[in-house]
Design a protein around this motif. Structure first.
Motif, PDB file in Angstrom:
ATOM      1  N   GLY A  30      23.367  14.290  40.945  1.00  0.00           N
ATOM      2  CA  GLY A  30      23.957  13.249  41.775  1.00  0.00           C
ATOM      3  C   GLY A  30      23.153  11.966  41.880  1.00  0.00           C
ATOM      4  N   VAL A  31      22.086  11.848  41.117  1.00  0.00           N
ATOM      5  CA  VAL A  31      21.222  10.672  41.167  1.00  0.00           C
ATOM      6  C   VAL A  31      21.309   9.930  39.833  1.00  0.00           C
ATOM      7  CG1 VAL A  31      18.848   9.855  41.453  1.00  0.00           C
ATOM      8  CG2 VAL A  31      19.653  11.846  42.762  1.00  0.00           C
ATOM      9  N   GLU A  32      21.487   8.613  39.891  1.00  0.00           N
ATOM     10  CA  GLU A  32      21.547   7.809  38.670  1.00  0.00           C
ATOM     11  C   GLU A  32      20.154   7.473  38.159  1.00  0.00           C
ATOM     12  OE1 GLU A  32      23.963   4.319  39.118  1.00  0.00           O
ATOM     13  OE2 GLU A  32      25.819   5.496  39.071  1.00  0.00           O
ATOM     14  N   LEU A  33      19.977   7.628  36.840  1.00  0.00           N
ATOM     15  CA  LEU A  33      18.771   7.224  36.131  1.00  0.00           C
ATOM     16  C   LEU A  33      19.224   6.405  34.933  1.00  0.00           C
ATOM     17  CD1 LEU A  33      18.406  10.619  36.724  1.00  0.00           C
ATOM     18  CD2 LEU A  33      16.126   9.933  36.120  1.00  0.00           C
ATOM     19  N   HIS A  34      18.309   5.688  34.338  1.00  0.00           N
ATOM     20  CA  HIS A  34      18.672   4.940  33.133  1.00  0.00           C
ATOM     21  C   HIS A  34      17.760   5.345  31.973  1.00  0.00           C
ATOM     22  CE1 HIS A  34      15.365   2.521  34.730  1.00  0.00           C
ATOM     23  NE2 HIS A  34      15.163   2.111  33.484  1.00  0.00           N
ATOM     24  N   ASN A  35      18.314   5.168  30.779  1.00  0.00           N
ATOM     25  CA  ASN A  35      17.530   5.325  29.559  1.00  0.00           C
ATOM     26  C   ASN A  35      18.090   4.360  28.525  1.00  0.00           C
ATOM     27  OD1 ASN A  35      19.762   6.601  28.325  1.00  0.00           O
ATOM     28  ND2 ASN A  35      18.950   8.648  28.668  1.00  0.00           N
ATOM     29  N   TYR A  36      17.551   4.423  27.325  1.00  0.00           N
ATOM     30  CA  TYR A  36      17.956   3.497  26.271  1.00  0.00           C
ATOM     31  C   TYR A  36      18.305   4.271  25.012  1.00  0.00           C
ATOM     32  CZ  TYR A  36      15.857   0.180  29.430  1.00  0.00           C
ATOM     33  OH  TYR A  36      15.565  -0.563  30.543  1.00  0.00           O
ATOM     34  N   ARG A  37      19.491   4.006  24.496  1.00  0.00           N
ATOM     35  CA  ARG A  37      19.885   4.596  23.223  1.00  0.00           C
ATOM     36  C   ARG A  37      19.261   3.747  22.131  1.00  0.00           C
ATOM     37  NH1 ARG A  37      24.357   4.587  19.747  1.00  0.00           N
ATOM     38  NH2 ARG A  37      25.366   2.936  20.920  1.00  0.00           N
ATOM     39  N   MET A  38      18.445   4.401  21.288  1.00  0.00           N
ATOM     40  CA  MET A  38      17.694   3.696  20.251  1.00  0.00           C
ATOM     41  C   MET A  38      17.833   4.431  18.924  1.00  0.00           C
ATOM     42  SD  MET A  38      14.241   2.878  22.490  1.00  0.00           S
ATOM     43  CE  MET A  38      13.694   1.492  21.477  1.00  0.00           C
TER      44      MET A  38
END
Length: 156
Positions: free
Chosen positions: A144-152
């Motif tokens: 239920g918590v938003e995190l971010h990452n990067y598609r590389m």
């Protein structure tokens, strides 16, 4: 620090969990909130979950003089780099660079045409320095918590 890279063995599963959990909470803590860190890894994963997770991956570990894993990296057959973590005690000492180099050499030997990864904010710069292109910033939800990452990705 002396270390050796070798294939993951089932006995490394406890260390895999320790490395994963401590890297998130002690290294990624500079880029994510405590709430995000706890959603990402509320506790070290149990051995059975680790063994299930790595079943279809090429996994290498960097081990110390006592043959204890201190870092890990995973490659899936399609070129996806799944988990890549260093224990806080070895972070920044070249262990991750050596593991990544081993993975890339292995991917080339397997004739995998490209590598791709969902890099955390913490790992994004590492992959950028190795000529990965950032395709997009992604939002993922864990517990239920938003995190971010990067598609590389990187063509080999």
């Amino acid at each position: 620090m002396l270390f050796q890279i070798r294939p993951f063995e089932n006995r490394d599963a406890v260390d895999w969990g320790r490395i994963f959990h401590t890297a998130i909470h002690e290294i990624a803590c500079h880029d994510y909130t405590p709430r995000q860190l706890n959603a990402w890894s509320p506790e070290p994963p149990p051995v059975d979950k680790v063994l299930e997770h790595v079943r279809n991956h090429h996994v290498w570990v960097a081990v110390d003089e006592q043959d204890t894993a201190q870092a890990l990296i995973e490659l899936e057959p399609d070129g996806h780099i799944d988990c890549f973590f260093c224990a806080p005690s070895v972070a920044g000492k070249g262990v991750g660079t050596a593991l990544y180099s081993h993975l890339e050499m292995s991917a080339r030997a397997l004739q995998i045409p490209a590598l791709h990864v969902e890099a955390s904010q913490t790992a994004k710069h590492f992959f950028s320095r190795r000529n990965f292109l950032c395709l997009e910033r992604q939002i993922i939800t864990r517990l239920g918590v938003e995190l971010h990452n990067y598609r590389m990705e990187k063509t080999l």
